[in-house]
Design an enzyme around this catalytic site. Sequence first.
Site: not given
Ligand code: CP
Length: 330
Positions: A75, A103, A125
Amino acid sequence: MPTDAVTQTGSPPPTAAPRVALRHLLGLEDLSGDQITGILDLAAQMKAVNARRIKKLPTLRGVTVLTLFVEPSTRTRMSFELAAKRLSADVMSFSAATSSLSKGETLIDTAKNLEAMGPDLIVIRHGAAGAPRLLTQHVGCGVVSGGDGFHEHPTQGLLDAFTLREKLGSLAGRKIAIVGDILHSRVARSNIWGLGKLGADVHVAGPATMLPAGIEDMGCTAHARVEPALEGADAVMMLRVQRERMDGGFFPSAHEFHRFFGLDEERLKLCKPGAPVLHPGPMNRGVEIAPEVADGPQSVILEQVENGVAVRMAVLYLVAATHGLDGRVD
Ligand code: CP
């Protein structure tokens, strides 16, 4: 300014100062209630754009957004990339599994090398709490967190607040229950901060092993049973049991978790009639949420996903505008 930001004509919007200055977005703990409200108001305008036949604005033409995801995502990554494209930005998409991280290249070296290619904004992320903040110390781009470790998932918190605001109106005084694996949940943390700053009465519930010590210092009420959290709640948000982050036995079995904390139709009746049911996804059906609730009339789970695009458009726009990048035509 936000009104101009969503102009659909070919002329670029003016580069007047944005209403919400957002150099980076690392967490909702850093924002005031007014700033959160400003972002949600702009997201409402972006949502109107997404309802048009031509779902595209020229606003970030010439801007490049890098999505640097070192943890899996469906998402968040897709909606950030779609949001960037809806604003006419270019997108560079980094995937950890096929990168030189495998690596042994460090995150900072990776980011600096990617920065050399000229992105303007980085959405990251990472499994380590604080990785987005660390990035801000090494790159000149605006940095937006797409979730870091157990720390925060700020755009999830914003899209949850947006969805709740659509369903309930003002969140001031509203009882919102957040149930499940609070310990491992960056979504819970962003929601506790965000909803609290909007005046909501936030209650969290989960097995005692999944309630972090000191959670109430964040401004919520904690329960080791689910019933007091659900009773009279205006909305309930179920959280995923994050088995991949668990190195010990936090509860005896998935069956037992569902029995004592899972949201089924019977337990949902403890909330106010019609209370919206949220889940950030991905769901463990039959563990934290029964399929008939996930797919039932009170579920707003797919509306959350839809709203995520509009919220991320607003965030990308505001960070770009704070860096003087909106409306670029040169
Ligand atoms: N809600 C959410 O962060 O979903 P994903 O991990 O799929 O990005």
